[in-house]
Design an enzyme around this catalytic site. Structure first.
Site, PDB file in Angstrom:
ATOM      1  N   HIS A  90      46.107 -94.658  24.078  1.00 52.84           N
ATOM      2  CA  HIS A  90      47.260 -93.954  23.494  1.00 52.84           C
ATOM      3  C   HIS A  90      48.302 -95.016  23.133  1.00 52.84           C
ATOM      4  O   HIS A  90      48.397 -96.037  23.812  1.00 52.84           O
ATOM      5  CB  HIS A  90      47.809 -93.003  24.565  1.00 52.84           C
ATOM      6  CG  HIS A  90      48.875 -92.066  24.098  1.00 52.84           C
ATOM      7  ND1 HIS A  90      50.175 -92.466  23.888  1.00 52.84           N
ATOM      8  CD2 HIS A  90      48.839 -90.743  23.816  1.00 52.84           C
ATOM      9  CE1 HIS A  90      50.892 -91.416  23.501  1.00 52.84           C
ATOM     10  NE2 HIS A  90      50.104 -90.362  23.449  1.00 52.84           N
ATOM     11  N   ASP A 120      46.406 -95.958  32.931  1.00 52.01           N
ATOM     12  CA  ASP A 120      47.115 -94.853  32.310  1.00 52.01           C
ATOM     13  C   ASP A 120      46.396 -93.577  32.754  1.00 52.01           C
ATOM     14  O   ASP A 120      45.298 -93.276  32.282  1.00 52.01           O
ATOM     15  CB  ASP A 120      47.075 -95.024  30.785  1.00 52.01           C
ATOM     16  CG  ASP A 120      47.671 -93.831  30.053  1.00 52.01           C
ATOM     17  OD1 ASP A 120      47.929 -92.808  30.696  1.00 52.01           O
ATOM     18  OD2 ASP A 120      47.852 -93.938  28.817  1.00 52.01           O
ATOM     19  N   GLN A 168      45.991 -88.446  31.540  1.00 46.36           N
ATOM     20  CA  GLN A 168      45.007 -87.377  31.328  1.00 46.36           C
ATOM     21  C   GLN A 168      44.056 -87.224  32.513  1.00 46.36           C
ATOM     22  O   GLN A 168      43.140 -86.406  32.443  1.00 46.36           O
ATOM     23  CB  GLN A 168      44.185 -87.649  30.055  1.00 46.36           C
ATOM     24  CG  GLN A 168      44.985 -87.683  28.778  1.00 46.36           C
ATOM     25  CD  GLN A 168      45.580 -86.325  28.388  1.00 46.36           C
ATOM     26  OE1 GLN A 168      45.222 -85.291  28.949  1.00 46.36           O
ATOM     27  NE2 GLN A 168      46.507 -86.345  27.446  1.00 46.36           N
ATOM     28  N   LYS A 183      52.226 -82.686  31.938  1.00 47.16           N
ATOM     29  CA  LYS A 183      50.810 -82.409  31.640  1.00 47.16           C
ATOM     30  C   LYS A 183      50.105 -81.800  32.851  1.00 47.16           C
ATOM     31  O   LYS A 183      48.895 -81.607  32.828  1.00 47.16           O
ATOM     32  CB  LYS A 183      50.096 -83.708  31.244  1.00 47.16           C
ATOM     33  CG  LYS A 183      50.607 -84.304  29.920  1.00 47.16           C
ATOM     34  CD  LYS A 183      49.800 -85.518  29.554  1.00 47.16           C
ATOM     35  CE  LYS A 183      50.474 -86.385  28.520  1.00 47.16           C
ATOM     36  NZ  LYS A 183      50.348 -85.874  27.156  1.00 47.16           N
ATOM     37  N   CYS A 218      48.284 -89.999  18.510  1.00 48.83           N
ATOM     38  CA  CYS A 218      48.884 -91.249  19.025  1.00 48.83           C
ATOM     39  C   CYS A 218      47.791 -92.245  19.424  1.00 48.83           C
ATOM     40  O   CYS A 218      47.926 -92.941  20.449  1.00 48.83           O
ATOM     41  CB  CYS A 218      49.811 -90.993  20.210  1.00 48.83           C
ATOM     42  SG  CYS A 218      51.212 -89.977  19.802  1.00 48.83           S
TER      43      CYS A 218
END
Ligand code: PMP
Length: 416
Positions: free
Chosen positions: A128, A205, A208, A231, A370
């Site tokens: 991303h 990261d 997600q 999220k 993104c």
């Protein structure tokens, strides 16, 4: 191939949907954009209302009881989040605004102090922009070089190259746990171990992954982990940076101001211990408290159960959407990914598809997500993406399928 959605048995989703006010009413939205931002659980809204209605005040400074109550609730949220990701100590959890700010904090504070012009930063082509642009900026500041793990056509990382890419020059490896476009679950434990063997620091990261899978920061052995509250059934405006204690303790501040200091003189200051050193100014108090309740909620349901539910939906979505003529689905097989399906329909711009889907009450995302380098890898400008969470049903997939056929009929007729 005929697909019977009754082969799949989603877990108590009807009850879960009652916890989300947005799904009340006779014609609820088929919300398939949780990878961008999830819906908010009622218990989170109630916890935030509770703060605003009963004990709203600033934290850490007040010598009166509602401020002490707010401070306790804020610090309690930190404890909950630490337990949720299996951090050793609550002080390893820094509240930020979102994943983007968490990564920028590391890029500035750790990056400026540790990266030089001969160093390399290893990323992947599926990052991303949040886990790419901060490193581009750091490379511009320092003269360091960015290198990339490639992506196979199947949407997996090309890990055969890892041995050549990791050298004694590699100072940082920054990788996504789960791709927000393809849903690929990357083997971050193996990559972290390989990176550590050349002495590199590792940032994951987890925007997600933490909302969708059990994530154990200590077992992963990563140095930094970043994710966003919005999220994972929590509010917008609050995110998390987890870091190993010895790294956080040696890092200089990112932003300066109130709350992050020990003592201030005219010309210079000394700084507070972590995590306060990285939480300058009044934080997102209500949002942090709300995120603590989102974590309680997800823990009660169980991240294993959430992941299993998404796997069932994504299996079904793959089978069902594959029946559509002219569809291209990007990314790996369902078993190797989280609840995300990205696709294009031949001759239809994903924005047009998303527009038609919206008229049927189906919300999907269309665009570059993104992740422009990944779009370039596949030679496309944009795709449509449906992403699923604990409150989605097989009916949502059927509505996506029906809407896609409707778009084909409508737009083909218009073109014909
Ligand atoms: N990384 C990944 C993998 C993401 O999916 C996202 C959000 N789409 C981000 C980073 C950025 O998250 P935020 O906008 O909350 O900072």
């Amino acid at each position: 191939m005929h697909v019977d959605r009754n082969e799949f048995h989603p877990l108590e989703v009807d009850r879960i949907r009652e916890d989300f006010p947005i799904f009340a009413g006779d014609s609820p939205i088929a919300y398939l954009d949780s990878a961008a931002s999830s819906q908010t659980a009622r218990c989170v809204l109630e916890a935030m209302d509770g703060y605003y209605e009963s004990y709203r005040s600033n934290i850490h400074r007040g010598i009166y009881h509602i401020s002490e109550e707010a401070t306790a609730a804020y610090e309690d949220a930190r404890q909950k989040i630490a337990r949720f990701i299996s951090a050793r100590r609550a002080s390893q959890v820094v509240f930020t605004r979102n994943t983007t700010e968490s990564i920028n904090l590391v890029a500035h504070s750790w990056g400026n102090a540790n990266i030089g012009r001969d160093d390399e930063i290893l990323l992947t082509v599926m990052e991303h922009h949040s886990n790419l642009v901060p490193w581009q900026l750091l490379a511009e500041r320092t003269g360091a070089t960015l290198r990339f793990i490639e992506v196979t056509d199947e949407g997996l990382l090309q890990l055969d190259d890892l041995d050549q890419l990791l050298t004694e020059r590699t100072k940082l490896v920054a990788i996504t746990h789960v791709s927000n476009v393809l849903g690929t679950i990357n083997p971050v434990w193996e990559i972290t171990a390989a990176a550590h063997s050349v002495g590199a620091t590792v940032l994951i990261d987890a925007a997600q992954s933490v909302p969708h899978l059990p994530v154990d920061a200590q077992a992963l052995d990563c140095d930094f982990l970043a994710f966003s509250g919005h999220k994972m059934c929590g509010p917008t405006g609050v995110g998390v940076l987890y870091g190993k204690r010895e790294l956080l303790e040696e890092m200089p501040p990112f932003l300066g101001g109130g709350s992050m200091i020990r003592a201030v003189q005219r010309e210079r200051s000394t700084y507070a211990d972590v995590p306060a050193r990285f939480e300058a100014g009044t934080p997102a108090i209500a949002e942090a408290i709300g995120l603590g309740h989102a974590v309680d909620y997800l823990e009660k349901i169980g991240l294993d159960a959430v992941h299993a539910h998404e796997q069932q939906i994504i299996d079904y979505a793959h089978q069902k959407l594959s029946e559509i003529d002219g569809i291209t689905i990007y990314g790996p097989k369902p078993r190797m990914k989280a609840g995300v399906i990205t696709f294009n329909l031949e001759g239809i711009h994903p924005h047009d598809l998303a527009g038609v889907l919206d008229t049927t009450g189906v919300a999907v995302r269309a665009g570059h997500h993104c992740a422009q380098p990944l779009m370039q890898h596949y030679g496309v400008i944009a795709t449509a993406r449906a992403s699923f969470y604990l409150y989605n049903t097989m009916e949502d997939v059927d509505r996506l399928y029906d809407g896609a056929l409707k778009a084909q009929n409508l737009l083909a007729r218009r073109q014909g």
